[in-house]
Design a protein around this motif. Structure first.
Motif, mmCIF file in Angstrom:
data_model
loop_
_atom_site.group_PDB
_atom_site.id
_atom_site.type_symbol
_atom_site.label_atom_id
_atom_site.label_comp_id
_atom_site.label_asym_id
_atom_site.label_seq_id
_atom_site.Cartn_x
_atom_site.Cartn_y
_atom_site.Cartn_z
ATOM 1 N N ARG A 14 31.289 46.790 -28.416
ATOM 2 C CA ARG A 14 29.821 47.365 -28.505
ATOM 3 C C ARG A 14 30.112 48.745 -28.312
ATOM 4 N N VAL A 39 25.891 49.930 -31.873
ATOM 5 C CA VAL A 39 24.941 49.129 -31.355
ATOM 6 C C VAL A 39 23.815 50.266 -31.288
ATOM 7 N N ALA A 40 23.998 51.556 -31.175
ATOM 8 C CA ALA A 40 23.323 52.600 -30.841
ATOM 9 C C ALA A 40 23.543 53.902 -31.192
ATOM 10 N N TYR A 90 22.109 49.228 -23.554
ATOM 11 C CA TYR A 90 22.571 48.632 -24.828
ATOM 12 C C TYR A 90 24.291 48.139 -24.192
#
Length: 326
Positions: free
Chosen positions: A7, A32-33, A83
């Motif tokens: 991630r 993821v972000a 996250y």
């Protein structure tokens, strides 16, 4: 762990960072972000908000975007923590507090556009060209408490040709930065988050001078015609096309105008005229430098006018011999 399981939170703002983010997404890595700067007011009255290039790419690919005003904001920190990233990747972003860079399981690494420990700071590409370097590159390193000082994971080199300006080097390092980012992540995955890394002190040889790369301001960009021709040539290409090296065009009647210079040509010609004197011949504009050598001006821009060739400038500028630069 597979790359699709790792991630990743990506942090960056300009076009330079988009190339790396694009490589991550297209390479099947799990972003993821994204964290980027707040939208900037643009337009005559600042009434229009312009998103960063990184934000635009993230939205197009349905990646969540965080835009904190302050990196220590507790609300942002908790959003980021939600996250549950294993790793954070930083490209062309601002300095991070420890609460942010120390958050992921595998830490945070930065892609820096220079061969650290040389050119630590905000403008490494500009300063490498300004200083006449023939070799630069990109470095990945783990963030720690001080800016650009962490343990180096990987480096790749890039040759700077004598006629390259910042744009040429920027484009080359942008692509190289994307490549080294993926390679670094693969090393992190292969070594369970602990890839081989080297303290920067181990790369500093005895007597080596470290060149800084501080942020560039308007006053930084003023040309000093007392310097030798080669230094001025490198200075101009190190600021071209942006923000642009500038000088003051001075008429005999005392009127002054700002003149930006974007492209020049070295010569072997010399003159006994003082540094800053303008010499025109046919379609050529030359300026006398500090070591008496002439520097030919190829592209320039007078305040309030568009960028143009020396020939076009001469066609529209009468009696240029009555001016000098300072």
């Amino acid at each position: 762990m597979e790359k699709s399981d790792l991630r990743i939170v990506f942090m960056g703002t300009p076009e330079f960072a988009v190339e790396t983010l694009k490589a991550l997404v297209e390479g099947g890595y799990n972003v993821v972000a994204v964290v980027t700067q707040p939208d900037k007011p643009v337009g005559r009255h600042g009434s229009v908000l312009q998103p960063s290039e990184v934000k635009q790419y993230a939205i197009e690919h349905n990646i969540p975007v965080l835009q904190p005003e302050k990196m220590k904001d507790p609300v942002f920190v908790e959003q980021l923590r939600s996250y549950d990233a294993n790793l954070q990747v930083v490209v062309a972003f601002r300095m991070l507090p420890e609460v942010v860079w120390a958050m992921p399981q595998y830490g945070t690494f930065n892609v820096h556009a220079a061969l650290l420990p040389q050119y630590r700071g905000a403008a490494p590409i500009n300063w490498a060209v300004i200083n006449g370097e023939t070799l630069t590159g990109v470095t990945t390193f783990f963030l720690d408490h001080d800016i650009d000082t962490g343990r180096i994971i990987e480096q790749r080199t890039f040759n700077i040709a004598d006629d390259y300006n910042v744009e040429n080097v920027y484009d080359g390092l942008m692509l190289l930065g994307a490549e080294i980012c993926l390679s670094t992540i693969d090393k992190i995955i292969a070594n369970d988050g602990k890839p081989e890394s080297i303290p920067q002190e181990h790369l500093i040889t005895a007597g080596e001078v470290l060149h800084p790369a501080p942020k560039i301001f308007k006053e930084t960009c003023e040309i000093d015609w007392q310097k030798p021709m080669k230094q001025i040539y490198d200075f101009i290409r190190g600021l071209s096309p942006y923000p642009g090296a500038w000088t003051t065009l001075m008429a005999h009647d005392g009127k002054k105008s700002m003149l930006k210079i974007f492209r020049t040509e070295k010569t072997e010609e010399t003159s006994s005229e003082p540094a800053g004197s303008i010499i025109t011949r046919k379609n050529t504009i030359s300026i006398v430098t500090g070591n008496c050598q002439l520097l030919n001006i190829l592209e320039l821009q007078l305040a309030g006018k568009k960028r143009m060739s020396a020939q076009d400038f001469l066609n529209g500028m009468k009696n240029l011999e009555l001016f000098k630069v300072k």
